[in-house]
Design a protein around this motif. Structure first.
Motif, mmCIF file in Angstrom:
data_model
loop_
_atom_site.group_PDB
_atom_site.id
_atom_site.type_symbol
_atom_site.label_atom_id
_atom_site.label_comp_id
_atom_site.label_asym_id
_atom_site.label_seq_id
_atom_site.Cartn_x
_atom_site.Cartn_y
_atom_site.Cartn_z
ATOM 1 N N ILE A 51 0.799 -1.018 0.042
ATOM 2 C CA ILE A 51 -0.502 -0.078 0.376
ATOM 3 C C ILE A 51 0.807 1.103 -0.101
ATOM 4 O O ILE A 51 0.538 2.110 -0.974
ATOM 5 C CB ILE A 51 -1.254 0.046 1.307
ATOM 6 N N GLU A 52 2.047 1.298 0.658
ATOM 7 C CA GLU A 52 2.862 2.100 1.107
ATOM 8 C C GLU A 52 3.287 2.976 -0.260
ATOM 9 O O GLU A 52 3.239 3.916 -0.571
ATOM 10 C CB GLU A 52 3.631 2.201 1.930
ATOM 11 N N GLU A 53 3.572 1.242 -0.762
ATOM 12 C CA GLU A 53 4.837 2.155 -2.347
ATOM 13 C C GLU A 53 3.743 2.825 -3.399
ATOM 14 O O GLU A 53 4.159 3.523 -4.225
ATOM 15 C CB GLU A 53 4.722 0.920 -2.586
ATOM 16 N N ALA A 54 1.918 1.863 -3.116
ATOM 17 C CA ALA A 54 1.189 2.326 -4.309
ATOM 18 C C ALA A 54 1.023 3.882 -3.606
ATOM 19 O O ALA A 54 1.282 5.163 -5.024
ATOM 20 C CB ALA A 54 0.031 1.716 -4.427
ATOM 21 N N VAL A 55 0.497 4.839 -2.389
ATOM 22 C CA VAL A 55 1.095 6.065 -2.450
ATOM 23 C C VAL A 55 1.473 7.185 -2.755
ATOM 24 O O VAL A 55 1.832 7.668 -3.550
ATOM 25 C CB VAL A 55 0.058 5.983 -0.934
ATOM 26 N N LEU A 68 -5.303 5.384 -7.552
ATOM 27 C CA LEU A 68 -5.049 4.811 -6.354
ATOM 28 C C LEU A 68 -6.223 3.555 -5.869
ATOM 29 O O LEU A 68 -7.496 4.176 -5.450
ATOM 30 C CB LEU A 68 -4.749 5.264 -5.032
ATOM 31 N N ALA A 69 -5.867 2.035 -6.161
ATOM 32 C CA ALA A 69 -6.596 1.067 -5.854
ATOM 33 C C ALA A 69 -6.504 -0.107 -5.393
ATOM 34 O O ALA A 69 -5.721 -0.074 -5.717
ATOM 35 C CB ALA A 69 -7.669 0.591 -7.920
ATOM 36 N N GLY A 70 -7.331 -0.858 -5.088
ATOM 37 C CA GLY A 70 -6.862 -1.931 -4.875
ATOM 38 C C GLY A 70 -7.728 -2.551 -3.673
ATOM 39 O O GLY A 70 -9.242 -1.814 -3.662
ATOM 40 N N GLY A 79 -8.403 6.092 2.169
ATOM 41 C CA GLY A 79 -8.082 6.692 1.008
ATOM 42 C C GLY A 79 -8.090 6.307 -0.125
ATOM 43 O O GLY A 79 -7.207 7.543 -0.845
ATOM 44 N N PHE A 80 -8.005 5.347 -0.533
ATOM 45 C CA PHE A 80 -7.893 4.878 -2.041
ATOM 46 C C PHE A 80 -9.127 5.714 -3.210
ATOM 47 O O PHE A 80 -10.314 5.206 -2.176
ATOM 48 C CB PHE A 80 -7.967 3.261 -2.410
ATOM 49 N N ASP A 81 -8.940 5.953 -4.138
ATOM 50 C CA ASP A 81 -10.219 6.047 -5.085
ATOM 51 C C ASP A 81 -10.921 5.126 -5.391
ATOM 52 O O ASP A 81 -12.500 5.325 -5.398
ATOM 53 C CB ASP A 81 -9.264 6.866 -6.578
ATOM 54 N N LEU A 101 -2.096 0.489 -8.407
ATOM 55 C CA LEU A 101 -3.568 -0.848 -8.145
ATOM 56 C C LEU A 101 -2.370 -2.378 -7.446
ATOM 57 O O LEU A 101 -1.349 -2.478 -7.521
ATOM 58 C CB LEU A 101 -3.845 -1.891 -9.380
ATOM 59 N N THR A 102 -3.246 -2.068 -5.960
ATOM 60 C CA THR A 102 -2.670 -3.461 -5.022
ATOM 61 C C THR A 102 -3.602 -3.885 -5.040
ATOM 62 O O THR A 102 -4.589 -3.919 -3.527
ATOM 63 C CB THR A 102 -2.203 -2.829 -4.017
ATOM 64 N N THR A 103 -3.217 -5.903 -4.856
ATOM 65 C CA THR A 103 -4.211 -6.078 -4.333
ATOM 66 C C THR A 103 -3.097 -7.946 -3.713
ATOM 67 O O THR A 103 -2.380 -7.624 -3.886
ATOM 68 C CB THR A 103 -5.492 -6.713 -5.604
ATOM 69 N N THR A 104 -4.247 -8.037 -2.659
ATOM 70 C CA THR A 104 -3.886 -8.894 -1.845
ATOM 71 C C THR A 104 -2.559 -10.418 -2.925
ATOM 72 O O THR A 104 -1.924 -10.783 -2.774
ATOM 73 C CB THR A 104 -4.709 -9.729 -1.275
#
Ligand code: MLT
Length: 238
Positions: A51-55, A68-70, A79-81, A101-104
């Motif tokens: 998540i931090e990498e995405a932000v 920002l998605a996931g 805080g994601f869109d 995009l970040t998913t599990t």
């Protein structure tokens, strides 16, 4: 052509990735999101693990140009869109935008294949288009199912069966590993009743309990999108 299917992204030998065409499948829901977003004309998608990498990455873009998605635990990240629901990725929301995009499981599986010759993003939605693309490549193919939390997930196996079925229907001679044979046989028996075979599975029920029945219904539709997203140099594009 040869197709080898792997039930999870864990422990796939480098030789099964390097110099091969890889198809990553995470039907519920990451690759269905990617295929939908590309079909609805986002600019590109950058898969990231944390998540931090995405932000941090989003700070390199104009706020208007990036989404920002996931998800974590199937829910939208604070805080994601956008969440990981493909139904949110409509053209009016995403056209022309870069999606981080970040998913599990799904984004991790995509990034793990970086050494492949070519990486295609597969789902039930675009199975026929993926089958055509891999047949056209003339290469040996590895299908990597993302799985769920390191475990085998039946929805990905059914989708792999559909891709194999479409390759065979297209007239190609296919040699399969043992899991590929299971995918082919499973799909030939249950392909018309996909919900029946998935209704007791873990991820299907996790999403159902979280209120995502419409997502499930959408992700299990077959061959409604004719585009094949590709992951090249860290970015997914058409
Ligand atoms: C994942 O990548 O782990 C999944 O797509 C999870 C989900 O269904 O949101």
């Amino acid at each position: 052509m040869r197709i080898d299917v792997y039930a999870t992204q864990c422990g796939v030998a480098d030789r099964e990735i390097k110099d091969r065409v890889v198809v990553v499948v995470d039907v519920l829901r990451a690759t269905s999101v990617v295929v939908t977003a590309i079909n609805n004309r986002c600019r590109d998608i950058i898969p990231v693990i944390e998540i931090e990498e995405a932000v941090n990455m989003s700070k390199n873009y104009d706020r208007e140009a990036v989404l920002l998605a996931g998800e974590r635990n199937a829910k939208k990240i604070d805080g994601f869109d956008l969440s990981n629901s493909p139904l949110e990725y409509t053209q009016d929301v995403i056209e022309g935008k870069t999606i981080i995009l970040t998913t599990t499981n799904g984004t991790r599986a995509i990034k793990n294949c970086s050494d492949a010759k070519d990486i295609f993003i597969g789902s039930m939605l675009n199975a026929r288009a993926v089958a055509e693309a891999i047949t056209k490549s003339g290469e040996d193919v590895t299908i990597i199912c993302a799985g769920t939390e390191g475990r085998f997930s039946l929805d990905d196996i059914v989708a792999s069966g559909l891709i194999i079925h479409e390759v065979i229907n297209g007239g190609a001679d296919v040699e399969l590993n043992d899991l590929g044979l299971v995918c082919r046989e499973l799909y030939s028996v249950y392909g018309d009743n996909v919900h029946d075979i998935l209704k007791d599975t873990y991820h299907y029920n996790q999403l159902l309990e979280a209120g995502f029945k419409e997502d499930i219904d959408y992700c299990l539709r077959k061959n409604i999108i004719d585009k094949v997203p590709r992951y090249i140099d860290g970015v997914i594009k058409l």
